[in-house]
Design a protein around this motif. Structure first.
Motif, mmCIF file in Angstrom:
data_model
loop_
_atom_site.group_PDB
_atom_site.id
_atom_site.type_symbol
_atom_site.label_atom_id
_atom_site.label_comp_id
_atom_site.label_asym_id
_atom_site.label_seq_id
_atom_site.Cartn_x
_atom_site.Cartn_y
_atom_site.Cartn_z
ATOM 1 N N ARG A 156 0.802 -1.255 0.060
ATOM 2 C CA ARG A 156 -0.063 -0.012 0.087
ATOM 3 C C ARG A 156 0.775 1.243 -0.101
ATOM 4 O O ARG A 156 1.796 1.337 0.753
ATOM 5 N N ILE A 157 0.447 2.294 -0.964
ATOM 6 C CA ILE A 157 1.093 3.622 -0.564
ATOM 7 C C ILE A 157 0.647 4.096 0.632
ATOM 8 O O ILE A 157 -0.653 3.884 0.934
ATOM 9 N N ASP A 158 1.484 4.911 1.372
ATOM 10 C CA ASP A 158 1.073 5.632 2.514
ATOM 11 C C ASP A 158 -0.053 6.528 2.028
ATOM 12 O O ASP A 158 0.026 7.297 1.179
ATOM 13 N N SER A 159 -1.285 6.506 2.958
ATOM 14 C CA SER A 159 -2.349 7.225 2.726
ATOM 15 C C SER A 159 -2.091 8.660 2.691
ATOM 16 O O SER A 159 -2.719 9.384 1.992
ATOM 17 N N HIS A 160 -0.854 9.339 3.604
ATOM 18 C CA HIS A 160 -0.584 10.545 3.292
ATOM 19 C C HIS A 160 0.112 10.987 2.123
ATOM 20 O O HIS A 160 0.332 12.051 2.091
ATOM 21 N N PHE A 161 0.452 9.937 1.518
ATOM 22 C CA PHE A 161 1.286 10.223 0.306
ATOM 23 C C PHE A 161 0.277 10.214 -1.129
ATOM 24 O O PHE A 161 0.551 10.684 -2.021
ATOM 25 N N GLY A 162 -0.639 9.537 -0.884
ATOM 26 C CA GLY A 162 -1.520 9.138 -2.038
ATOM 27 C C GLY A 162 -1.994 7.731 -2.063
ATOM 28 O O GLY A 162 -2.305 6.955 -1.156
ATOM 29 N N ASP A 163 -2.428 7.344 -3.211
ATOM 30 C CA ASP A 163 -2.917 5.955 -3.296
ATOM 31 C C ASP A 163 -2.326 5.299 -4.487
ATOM 32 O O ASP A 163 -1.490 5.939 -5.303
ATOM 33 N N ASP A 164 -2.696 3.888 -4.986
ATOM 34 C CA ASP A 164 -2.338 3.520 -6.153
ATOM 35 C C ASP A 164 -2.693 4.239 -7.281
ATOM 36 O O ASP A 164 -1.715 4.296 -8.491
ATOM 37 N N LYS A 165 -3.671 4.890 -7.430
ATOM 38 C CA LYS A 165 -4.202 5.616 -8.487
ATOM 39 C C LYS A 165 -3.078 6.918 -8.881
ATOM 40 O O LYS A 165 -2.792 7.070 -9.852
ATOM 41 N N THR A 166 -2.881 7.362 -7.475
ATOM 42 C CA THR A 166 -2.067 8.742 -7.819
ATOM 43 C C THR A 166 -0.557 8.199 -8.008
ATOM 44 O O THR A 166 0.256 8.764 -8.889
ATOM 45 N N PHE A 167 -0.039 6.937 -7.898
ATOM 46 C CA PHE A 167 1.176 6.454 -7.883
ATOM 47 C C PHE A 167 1.251 6.042 -9.564
ATOM 48 O O PHE A 167 2.297 6.379 -10.247
ATOM 49 N N ILE A 168 0.252 5.632 -9.929
ATOM 50 C CA ILE A 168 0.132 5.193 -11.358
ATOM 51 C C ILE A 168 0.238 6.326 -12.311
ATOM 52 O O ILE A 168 0.980 6.426 -13.257
ATOM 53 N N GLN A 169 -0.333 7.211 -11.941
ATOM 54 C CA GLN A 169 -0.534 8.712 -12.677
ATOM 55 C C GLN A 169 0.875 9.254 -12.626
ATOM 56 O O GLN A 169 1.313 9.991 -13.571
ATOM 57 N N MET A 170 1.688 9.280 -11.625
ATOM 58 C CA MET A 170 2.804 10.014 -11.280
ATOM 59 C C MET A 170 3.924 8.894 -12.212
ATOM 60 O O MET A 170 4.611 9.771 -13.033
ATOM 61 N N VAL A 171 4.034 7.731 -12.421
ATOM 62 C CA VAL A 171 4.657 6.937 -13.028
ATOM 63 C C VAL A 171 4.530 7.375 -14.546
ATOM 64 O O VAL A 171 5.514 7.543 -15.304
ATOM 65 N N LYS A 172 3.225 7.144 -14.671
ATOM 66 C CA LYS A 172 2.919 7.563 -16.223
ATOM 67 C C LYS A 172 3.408 9.227 -16.786
ATOM 68 O O LYS A 172 3.992 9.248 -17.980
ATOM 69 N N ASP A 173 3.350 10.209 -16.008
ATOM 70 C CA ASP A 173 3.633 11.295 -16.185
ATOM 71 C C ASP A 173 5.442 11.478 -16.134
ATOM 72 O O ASP A 173 5.898 12.107 -16.964
ATOM 73 N N LEU A 174 5.903 10.633 -15.361
ATOM 74 C CA LEU A 174 7.425 10.753 -15.421
ATOM 75 C C LEU A 174 7.776 10.084 -16.743
ATOM 76 O O LEU A 174 8.866 10.421 -17.285
ATOM 77 N N LYS A 175 7.135 9.049 -17.008
ATOM 78 C CA LYS A 175 7.736 8.229 -18.383
ATOM 79 C C LYS A 175 7.478 9.243 -19.705
ATOM 80 O O LYS A 175 8.191 9.153 -20.412
ATOM 81 N N LYS A 176 6.356 10.069 -19.466
ATOM 82 C CA LYS A 176 6.106 10.790 -20.821
ATOM 83 C C LYS A 176 7.172 11.700 -20.990
ATOM 84 O O LYS A 176 7.443 12.322 -21.996
#
Length: 670
Positions: free
Chosen positions: A311-331
């Protein structure tokens, strides 16, 4: 009287010669028997009768012999029973009986000398130091001899030599050949040239390396890691992008910092949304990869006491936030590396909580190292990291633990991360990394990078291998030591110590850091001296390896050791040192534009006092770095072979006449 005196002289001379003969040809040897016994003797070639051994005060049985060179059969006679000396691996079968064999050979002093046609010793053994396969058809082969003993070594075989180099150590020299071949089986030998002699090694046959059945594991590293520019982010202190997920109490981002507010129980609200919002900043700075300190569920701000790895720490976000971050970094062509903390969990991890609840009935007892019952939150109850009760040590040899870690690796790598930085690797057996972790990660994605946190010589981790790279604290120590006013010679000596020892295929991947979440900020370490800081950064950005920038260094963020090195990033540019920021941007741009700095060769041109000149080069590109860590100017008088331009001033340079004090210059070949 005269005759008698003459005879006495002859007698004394005879006795003297006997003594000389005995001293010259007898070699002292000691044999021990270590088991308990009432009486121990030795029988064999030493005497026709058993020879009594002497019992020492420590209980050992001992006998000293003066013997000439040769081989001697013997057995122990222990309380009347004949037995072998099992500590001696040399045996011989004679007259229907197996004997231990004592081999006596005089060790003669050898004095190495170039051109005498003699070679003291030759080493080419089954170790990565000598046989270092990268991938099929690509291998490094090395031979080691005594220092100043031979003229040269040549490679002969069904392969093309890509590169030959000689590395000189305290007592030996290593000739290393990088060779490539289309053959499945490489057949090779070394020709050692010394004076009029040419010695073939091996003599009559060839060494063979079968690429289909490698005797040492292949060790290649992902190309994208070589010379890449990393940026380390401590997520809780980088940027607050979503205030709705802040902890119940957060400190003022720009407030008055204390050791308590910056400590493990102090929160400022940094999160993954903040990283997403900062991608444009990272891109403009020139960052090509980010490494995040732990982001999994945890009660602390540092997250090294993991509660749930899935689990992503709830104060950092969640899986959806993480997936979006990875996607934007890759872009934006930015790689992402996660921190893997597998030596220990937090005490709130589900397995530890089950042990607290169920004690001896818990099915997770073998996940940890329990010392006594009842199990309480105490280092007396279970093994923990450095005695911290909230960091219980995992039993990584437990198949269930390995299965859980495999699930963790699979989940986050499926989301597209590019590798792992591993915490406290020396607290874990090498076999775990070599035989489990490395194969699992590479099996999921062979282009994922694995970096280990180890602060010392990391040679042991590249033998099998266990990692592609390490956090290169050896570089940090050398660079900061130099920037503080240290000698150029020491910088070269300290960096060569690992550059010449590590496998050559990994030196461009080494994570060259100046500081981290575990150290004082580099600028603080240098007493806020910007000139010295610029020298350290300049070396970092032009040296062989992959620079890692700790968040905030590029704007002059200061801080002593943890927790002061973990202050929030001040996004208000009013707090930025723009001189330092522009310096970083300029050097990052230079590095990305020049293949010589990215993955070129490295050669030291001159060291004198604090003055250091080295060059990075490829066939098509060359950059010369000139530095002086001290205030004292140094004369150089070096004529350059070609036309160069000073990167910072645009001045054309043909001669390096003098190196000013506390300076850092870069010359680009035209």
């Amino acid at each position: 009287m005269i005759e008698r005196g003459f005879n006495m002289k002859k007698i004394f001379m005879f006795i003297f010669l006997i003594l000389i003969f005995t001293m010259s040809f007898s070699i002292k040897s000691v044999i021990y028997y270590t088991a308990s016994a009432s009486n121990v003797s030795i029988i064999g070639d030493f005497s026709d009768e058993p020879i009594q051994m002497e019992k020492t005060n420590t209980g050992l049985w001992k006998k000293t012999f003066e013997l000439e060179e040769g081989e001697y059969k013997y057995l122990f006679l222990v309380d009347g029973k004949e037995i072998l000396d099992y500590k001696n691996t040399n045996t011989v079968y004679s007259n229907g009986k197996l004997y231990s064999l004592l081999i006596i050979k005089e060790e003669k002093t050898y004095y190495p000398s170039i051109g005498d046609g003699k070679v003291g010793f030759i080493k080419h053994e089954k170790e990565r130091k000598y046989i270092n396969p990268v991938k099929p058809g690509d291998i490094y082969l090395s031979i080691e001899v005594q220092k100043k003993d031979i003229e040269d070594v040549y490679f002969v075989g069904n392969a093309k030599i890509v590169k030959k180099e000689k590395l000189t150590f305290d007592k030996t020299e290593l000739y290393r050949f990088h060779v490539k071949t289309p053959a499945n089986v490489l057949r090779y030998k070394f020709i050692i040239k010394d004076g009029e002699n040419s010695i073939e090694y091996p003599n009559l046959d060839y060494f063979e390396f079968d690429f289909n059945k490698p005797i040492i594991k292949y060790f290649d590293v992902p190309d994208w890691t070589k010379g890449r520019i990393y940026y380390q982010i401590f997520p809780e202190r980088f940027r607050n992008g979503d205030k709705t997920n802040d902890p119940a109490y957060t400190y003022e981002w720009y407030g008055n910092y204390t050791s308590s507010s910056l400590g493990s129980n102090g929160f400022y609200g940094g999160d993954l949304k903040g990283i997403i919002e900062s991608i444009e900043y990272l891109k403009n700075l020139g960052i090509e990869a980010i490494y995040l300190n732990p982001i999994f569920e945890s009660v602390s701000s540092h997250k090294y006491d993991t509660k749930d790895y899935l689990r992503i720490d709830s104060h950092f976000g969640d899986d959806k936030t993480f997936i979006q971050m990875v996607k934007d970094l890759k872009k934006n062509n930015i790689k992402i590396i996660l921190d893997g903390v597998f030596n220990h969990t937090g005490d709130e991890f589900f397995a530890m909580q089950d042990i607290f609840r169920n004690q001896k009935r818990s099915k997770y007892l073998d996940w940890y190292f329990i010392k006594k019952f009842p199990v309480t939150k105490s280092a007396d109850s279970y093994e923990s990291w450095w005695g911290y009760a909230d960091l219980p040590k995992l039993n990584l040899e437990n198949p269930e633990v390995k299965a859980y870690i495999t699930t963790v690796l699979g989940k986050w790598m499926e989301y597209g991360i590019d590798g792992w930085r591993l915490d406290a690797v020396d607290q874990v057996k090498n076999s775990f990394w070599e035989n489990f972790f490395y194969p699992i990660v590479k099996g999921i994605n062979e282009n994922a990078v694995i970096s280990g946190e180890y602060w010392k010589d990391s040679t042991q981790y590249f033998e099998k291998p266990a990692f592609d790279t390490v956090m290169n604290y050896l570089f940090r120590d050398a660079a900061l030591g130099y920037a503080k006013g240290g000698s150029a010679y020491n910088f070269v000596k300290n960096t060569n110590a690992y550059l010449e020892k590590y496998p050559p295929q990994i030196i461009h991947t080494l994570w060259n850091l100046l500081d981290s979440h575990d150290t004082p900020r580099a600028i603080t370490e240098l007493n806020d001296d910007i000139d010295k800081f610029k020298i350290a950064v300049g070396i970092q950005m032009t040296f062989i390896g992959a620079p890692v920038i700790y968040y905030g260094d590029e704007i002059g963020l200061t801080g002593e050791r943890d927790p002061w090195c973990r202050k929030p990033f001040p996004w208000d540019e009013e707090f930025w040192n723009m001189d330092i920021y522009n310096y970083y941007k300029s050097l990052i741009k230079l590095r990305k534009e020049h293949e010589a700095l990215r993955y070129g060769e490295y050669e030291v041109i001159k060291t004198k006092l604090g003055a250091l000149i080295y060059r990075r080069y490829t066939e098509n590109d060359e950059v010369i770095i000139i530095s002086n860590s001290r205030k004292i100017p140094v004369k150089a008088n070096i004529e350059l072979n070609g036309d160069y331009i000073d990167y910072f001033t645009g001045e054309k340079i043909k001669t390096i006449e003098k190196i000013s004090g506390l300076t850092f210059r870069i010359l680009i070949r035209q």
